[in-house]
Scaffold this active site. Structure first.
Site, PDB file in Angstrom:
ATOM      1  CG  ASP A 196      -2.076   0.970   1.097  1.00  0.00           C
ATOM      2  OD1 ASP A 196      -2.109   1.724   0.100  1.00  0.00           O
ATOM      3  OD2 ASP A 196      -2.945   0.990   1.988  1.00  0.00           O
ATOM      4  CG  ASP A 243      -2.998   3.621  -3.624  1.00  0.00           C
ATOM      5  OD1 ASP A 243      -3.982   2.992  -4.057  1.00  0.00           O
ATOM      6  OD2 ASP A 243      -3.045   4.325  -2.598  1.00  0.00           O
ATOM      7  CD  GLU A 244      -5.248  -1.529  -1.036  1.00  0.00           C
ATOM      8  OE1 GLU A 244      -5.560  -2.242  -0.086  1.00  0.00           O
ATOM      9  OE2 GLU A 244      -5.955  -0.562  -1.423  1.00  0.00           O
TER      10      GLU A 244
END
Length: 485
Positions: free
Chosen positions: A11, A105-106
């Site tokens: 993350d 983003d993960e």
């Protein structure tokens, strides 16, 4: 559950805000808020400096401004975020063929499937190597969680924030989870959390002690069974490399309710074109067009039309969205519009031109049937759309935080605009904080620009992760010993 923490969850830390700070030297160490800046805007991401002031994602921007009046408020730059995300996902892809992106983003990574880890030591070494590679290539930090399941790996990455690594060793799950809030578990939102609280259950330990039968009685069979397993730390979901999108859509919330019907129609057509751009960007086509309208009283209406075959033709989607709008009453004002396409496919209806022609013909017939006729037989002129104000046009052309280039002063970014002026700070990601200058919004020497890379000269990671310590299975197959921690 796996016997080793070989599922990794990455993350990126305050991704949008961190990317803006990396791109703008003058904002490093300062409160930054990224999101919609209008009266109805919502915070997308806040930097950790802003979070300490109480600002968080999904908060109305107006409330954030009250909490952090001196923060920098920026409009998102998705082209930059997608570029950085692609760099990060490329690094993850080198670790394993099983990478499951959840957002820009993960992502989850199955390290065991990539042969990069089979015990705690090799998993930790891989996680630390990934964090170092991400910082070197993008200039940003990411938090890594390692565990024997996806649920626990995600919890571990939350424990690692910001800019850390956390490993949940198999066998320690229940002890770790016991004191945590029930809200830490997937699927437990505010409503379910409040329902459990009223039943006297506020921690994961409370859920485990209550037992499966009680949880089924409280929240239903399917949810209760899953909730009990999660409370025990059990999760056998695999990392799935391909997450097939079910729909593509775009929507806009307007600062001021739209009352002019012509303006509403124009916005729907603009959104339809944007939707098709996303559709084509994903190399997909779709069969069902969906229109979403949120009215002045927050009531939300959706209308859909299924075409005779999948399409990625902007004319077809635009005309279908327009027809759907005709069935919606916008009296009183519209605060949000959205256009989406569902029933996705990786092929396109062959007879696109005929389909587009059919759409245009139907739209023309509908218009002719509805057009009012004056006594002399002439058609009544359609009302003109309300013109946008100069300030609104300036804000659209010069969004706060977006890149510009001046013929004399070089690269910079917009600090703000108003009263016919735009203020620019001239600096680059690798420069010192730059100076601020103000120009007329129509200055011919000032033009929008593309974002610069966050790292001027990224190191060569073409051979990565070959330099990582080997997993035990790799070491044994090559005649070596175990990986060092």
């Amino acid at each position: 559950m796996r016997p080793a923490p070989t599922i990794l969850h990455l993350d990126m830390d305050a991704f949008y805000a961190s990317a803006e700070q990396a791109a703008k030297p003058s904002l490093r160490g300062k409160a930054v808020v990224v999101g919609g800046l209008g009266p109805r805007g919502v915070v997308a991401t806040a930097s950790y400096e802003a979070r300490r002031l109480g600002v968080h994602s999904a908060m109305p921007t107006a409330q954030a401004r009250r909490l952090a009046p001196n923060a920098a408020y920026l409009v998102p730059r998705f082209s930059l975020y997608r570029t950085v995300s692609d760099q990060v996902m490329e690094l993850l892809g080198r670790l394993s063929p099983l990478v499951e992106p959840l957002s820009l983003d993960e992502a989850f990574v199955d390290l065991e499937a990539g042969g990069k880890a089979d015990d705690s030591a090799s998993a930790r070494a891989t996680g630390e190597g990934l964090r170092a590679a991400i910082r070197a290539v993008t200039g940003l930090s990411g938090s890594v969680g390692l565990a024997g399941s996806k649920m626990l790996a995600k919890i571990a990455s939350e424990e690692a924030k910001p800019d850390g690594l956390f490993v949940i060793e198999p066998g320690t799950e229940r002890e770790l989870l016991a004191p945590m809030s029930v809200r830490i578990l997937p699927g437990v939102g505010p409503a379910t959390g409040d329902h459990l609280r009223r039943a006297g259950m506020t921690t994961v330990h409370d859920l485990a002690e209550a037992g499966e039968a009680e949880l089924v009685r409280l929240v239903g069979k399917a949810h209760g069974h899953g909730l009990y397993r999660m409370a025990l730390g059990l999760d056998d979901r695999p990392v799935v490399a391909e997450r097939d999108a079910k729909s593509v859509s775009v929507e806009d919330t307007f600062d001021v309710d739209l009352h002019d019907r012509v303006r509403v129609r124009a916005e729907v057509e603009r959104l339809a074109v944007r939707c098709v751009e996303r559709l084509r960007g994903a190399d997909r086509s779709g069969r069902t067009v969906v229109l979403k309208v949120r009215r002045y009283d927050f009531s939300t209406l959706t209308r859909s039309e299924t075409l005779r075959g999948p399409t990625d033709d902007p004319t077809v989607v635009r005309e279908a969205a327009g027809r759907l709008l005709e069935s919606v009453d916008t009296t009183g004002g519209v605060r949000l519009l959205g256009v989406g396409v569902t029933g996705l496919a990786d092929y396109t209806q062959e007879d696109l031109f005929a389909q587009a022609a059919d759409a245009r013909e139907l739209a023309q017939r509908t218009q002719e049937q509805r057009a009012p006729v004056e006594e002399d037989g002439g058609e009544e002129a359609a009302p003109e759309a309300e013109p946008d104000s100069a300030e609104l046009l300036a804000a659209r052309r010069w969004p706060a935080g977006h890149d510009v280039r001046h013929e004399e002063h070089g690269h910079g970014w917009v600090q703000g605009s108003g009263i016919g002026r735009v203020t620019v700070r001239f600096e680059e990601p690798w420069s010192a904080p730059g100076r601020v200058l103000t120009f007329r919004i129509d200055d011919p020497l000032l033009l929008p620009a593309d974002p610069l890379p966050l790292v001027r000269e990224a190191p060569d990671y073409s051979s990565w992760p070959a330099s990582l310590p080997k997993s035990r299975s790799d070491a044994e197959s090559s005649g070596g010993g175990e990986s060092s921690p």
